[in-house]
Every structure is written in C-alpha cells, then in structure tokens.
Design a protein around this motif. Structure first.
Motif, PDB file in Angstrom:
ATOM      1  N   ILE A 103       1.002  -1.097  -0.116  1.00  0.00           N
ATOM      2  CA  ILE A 103       0.009   0.035  -0.267  1.00  0.00           C
ATOM      3  C   ILE A 103       0.797   1.255   0.088  1.00  0.00           C
ATOM      4  O   ILE A 103       2.160   1.035   0.386  1.00  0.00           O
ATOM      5  CB  ILE A 103      -1.048  -0.048   1.143  1.00  0.00           C
ATOM      6  CG1 ILE A 103      -0.126   0.109   2.592  1.00  0.00           C
ATOM      7  CG2 ILE A 103      -1.892  -1.240   1.054  1.00  0.00           C
ATOM      8  CD1 ILE A 103      -1.039   0.422   3.727  1.00  0.00           C
ATOM      9  N   ALA A 109      -0.011   9.071   1.203  1.00  0.00           N
ATOM     10  CA  ALA A 109      -1.600   8.636   0.977  1.00  0.00           C
ATOM     11  C   ALA A 109      -2.191  10.037   1.278  1.00  0.00           C
ATOM     12  O   ALA A 109      -3.329  10.177   0.799  1.00  0.00           O
ATOM     13  CB  ALA A 109      -1.914   7.593   1.645  1.00  0.00           C
ATOM     14  N   ILE A 125      -0.510  -2.441  -5.790  1.00  0.00           N
ATOM     15  CA  ILE A 125      -0.686  -1.217  -5.254  1.00  0.00           C
ATOM     16  C   ILE A 125      -1.716  -0.627  -5.760  1.00  0.00           C
ATOM     17  O   ILE A 125      -1.764   0.055  -6.984  1.00  0.00           O
ATOM     18  CB  ILE A 125       0.538  -0.201  -5.025  1.00  0.00           C
ATOM     19  CG1 ILE A 125       1.825  -1.160  -4.192  1.00  0.00           C
ATOM     20  CG2 ILE A 125       0.012   0.966  -4.244  1.00  0.00           C
ATOM     21  CD1 ILE A 125       2.867  -0.262  -4.175  1.00  0.00           C
ATOM     22  N   GLU A 126      -2.986  -0.365  -5.014  1.00  0.00           N
ATOM     23  CA  GLU A 126      -4.220   0.402  -5.502  1.00  0.00           C
ATOM     24  C   GLU A 126      -3.817   1.908  -5.294  1.00  0.00           C
ATOM     25  O   GLU A 126      -3.576   2.481  -4.191  1.00  0.00           O
ATOM     26  CB  GLU A 126      -5.329  -0.235  -4.642  1.00  0.00           C
ATOM     27  CG  GLU A 126      -6.634   0.227  -5.525  1.00  0.00           C
ATOM     28  CD  GLU A 126      -7.059   1.840  -5.329  1.00  0.00           C
ATOM     29  OE1 GLU A 126      -7.622   2.077  -6.099  1.00  0.00           O
ATOM     30  OE2 GLU A 126      -6.830   2.483  -4.326  1.00  0.00           O
TER      31      GLU A 126
END
Length: 361
Positions: A103, A109, A125-126
C-alpha cells in the motif's frame, strides 16, 4: 563492400599484368591495346559512378531526411530512468522512488497537492483514491502492477500517463476512460493486453507510444483524428495491411509522425504515404528489401528517416551478389587463360596464387 572493391581491384591488377605478360611473350600488342581500351572504358564508368554517388551523398548529408526531427519526438519518455533500490522522495509537488510495501505509505497517501508522480513497485498497489484526491495531478509514470479500484474523477487534469510492466493494464485503462485532458499516453512492456481496450482512451490523445511486442500493425489507431504522433518502435510488426486503409483513414487522419523503427518489416506499402499529413516515417532497424528501400528514398526521401545501413543499400552501385559473380569470373579467367594461351600449368599456378590472395583481401 570495401572488401569486395579491394578484391576486385587486386584481381583487375592481376588481370592487367597477365595481359602484359601475354603480349610480351607473343610479341602481339593487339592484346595490350585491347586491354587498355577495356580498362579506359571501365575507368570512365567508375569515375562517373563515383561522381554521381558523391553528389547523392552530399545531398543526403544536407537533406531534411538526415535530421532525426527531434521536434517531433513524443513528450512522454519511452523508457523512464531506472530507479535504484532506494527510498522514495517527496517534494512539494512531486513524488518519486520505489514503494516496497503493498500500500502507499501514510506520508504519501495523505498528500493532496501533488502534480507529478514517478513510482516503481514490484507489488500490486491500489492508487485510485490517491489520484482522485490530487486534482492538480497531470503526470503519472508507473512502473509495476499498480491498479485502480475506482474510476478516476472527471475533475482530474491527467495529461501524461506512462505505464510500464503492468499485467493489470486493461482494467487500469478502463478506469482512465473519463480523462478528457489526456494527451500523451505511453504503454511499454505490457504483453497481456487486448489492443481494443485502449481505443476509447485515444479520443483526445495526440501522442501515443505502444511497445508491447505486437505482431500486427494497429490500423484502427489511425482512425483517431487527433492523433499526431504514433510510436510503434521495438515491436514485432512484420506487415502493414493496406487493405484496411479505408477512405475515412486517408481523409481524416492528422498523423504527422509514425515511428516503426526496430520492427521486422520487409516491405513498406507506398500507399502508406497517401496519408497526406504524414511528415516523418521512421524506419530504422527494419530488414526492408533493397528495391523497396530505394523506391522509398526516390519518391519520399523528405518523409522518411533511415539508418546508415539502409542508406548504404541505397547508394551502393553493385549488389553484393554482383560483386561475387565478378570475382568468380575474374578468378576463372586468371587460372584458365595462361594455360589455354601458353599451355603452361606453371603460369596458371602463379596466377592462382593471385586469386587466393585477392579472395582473402
């Protein structure tokens, strides 16, 4: 080719010496006069050929075709700088580096003002949430299996998208479909994909790079009226099927640059140049047949870019097979004539030595 010239030059010298010896032994100067006349004619032909060849080469050096036309080079990098095994870097508007986890790290993020990212990862990975929350993001370069869970919002200003080594390329492209600002798209080293999956993305794309070892020329891409630069280099394309060039393609396309370098094309159909907007077709490193490459240079020299080996084929006066035949004929003559005229096997052996030296030159 220089080796063939040297060999034939040495054989010609041996041929001249042989006739001088024959004239001296027989006392008949008609042999020598005949030989001098033949050589005079040959020298005139060669001199004219060298003069014309030098003129063509000078034109070639000054011509537009020698220019690699760097101004038409796609803005999207075809091969991003390889990122070493080091932590990512974060600036006010840019993120770059390797993501080692599955992640995005928390400190990445939470960012919302990023304009450009360049990330490498070996893990899936999104990143759809991250892209959507950075509405000013205009350039993404992703090397690895990044994927999108949700569609990207229309408010995004994505202009440049570079995707490399991503086995999840098809769903990724589907989620990009609403990006109306997308102008530069590059897809490299993605083998598992259907070419039709990205056609909807090309409505507004002006520069497109596709390096996925495709075997067929994607004619449907030419139906995009806004596409100006198409880079299909380093694939495995063997043929361009002109039967699919319908009137819509010929009339509506605005394609200016077509890069076909590094493929397996043996013949380039002349109908390709019916695309009036096409200014530069890059054909480096293709095994194009001699007759076809000469015709392309003759008719479309200002619209093609070729490599040095292809120009050598264009400017050479003799085909390598012709040189070989000349050497064989000269060699047989050197060995046979002394024996036939003087009935001397020793003299034939001497000239056979000349032949062996010439072939090794």
């Amino acid at each position: 080719m220089s080796r063939n010239n040297s060999s034939c030059g040495l054989l010609s010298l041996a041929f001249f010496i042989m006739f001088v010896i024959i004239s001296a032994f027989t006392g008949n100067l008609e042999y020598l006069y005949f030989l001098v006349g033949i050589f005079a004619i040959l020298f005139v032909i060669v001199a004219i050929g060298d003069f014309n060849s030098s003129k063509k080469k000078s034109k070639f050096e000054d011509s537009k075709s020698l220019d690699l036309n760097l101004s038409n080079k796609p803005l999207v990098r075809e091969d991003p700088i390889k990122l070493k095994q080091k932590p990512y870097i974060i600036t006010e508007k840019f993120i770059g580096g390797q993501i080692k986890g599955v992640i995005l790290p928390k400190e990445i993020a939470i960012l919302t003002k990023i304009k450009s990212i360049k990330l490498f990862s070996k893990n899936e990975i999104e990143i759809s949430k991250f892209i959507n929350q950075n509405s000013d993001l205009y350039c993404i370069e992703l090397d690895g299996p990044f994927w999108l869970e949700n569609e990207l919002e229309k408010k995004n200003q994505l202009t440049i998208v570079h995707i490399k080594k991503n086995d999840k390329i098809e769903p990724f492209l589907e989620h990009l479909s609403k990006q109306t600002e997308l102008k530069y798209l590059s897809i490299i080293h993605n083998s598992k994909m259907d070419l039709k999956c990205f056609l909807p993305l090309l409505k507004n794309v002006t520069e497109f790079t596709l390096d996925c070892l495709i075997n067929e020329f994607p004619t449907d891409l030419l139906r995009n009226e806004k596409l100006q630069s198409l880079n299909l280099s380093n694939n495995k394309i063997q043929k361009i099927s002109i039967e699919h060039f319908d009137e819509r393609i010929l009339k509506n396309t605005n394609l200016k640059t077509l890069n076909l370098s590094g493929n397996r094309l043996k013949t380039i159909p002349l109908k390709l140049f019916d695309l009036k907007s096409l200014d530069n077709v890059i054909l480096n490193n293709n095994p194009i047949r001699a007759r076809n490459i000469k015709r392309l240079y003759k008719d479309y020299r200002n619209r093609v870019t070729l490599d040095s080996g292809q120009y050598e084929i264009i400017f050479r006066r003799f085909h390598p097979t012709s040189w070989l035949l000349i050497k064989i004929v000269f060699s047989i003559a050197f060995v046979a004539i002394p024996y036939m005229v003087f009935d001397s096997a020793g003299l034939s052996i001497i000239f056979f030595a000349f032949v062996v030296i010439a072939w090794k030159t």
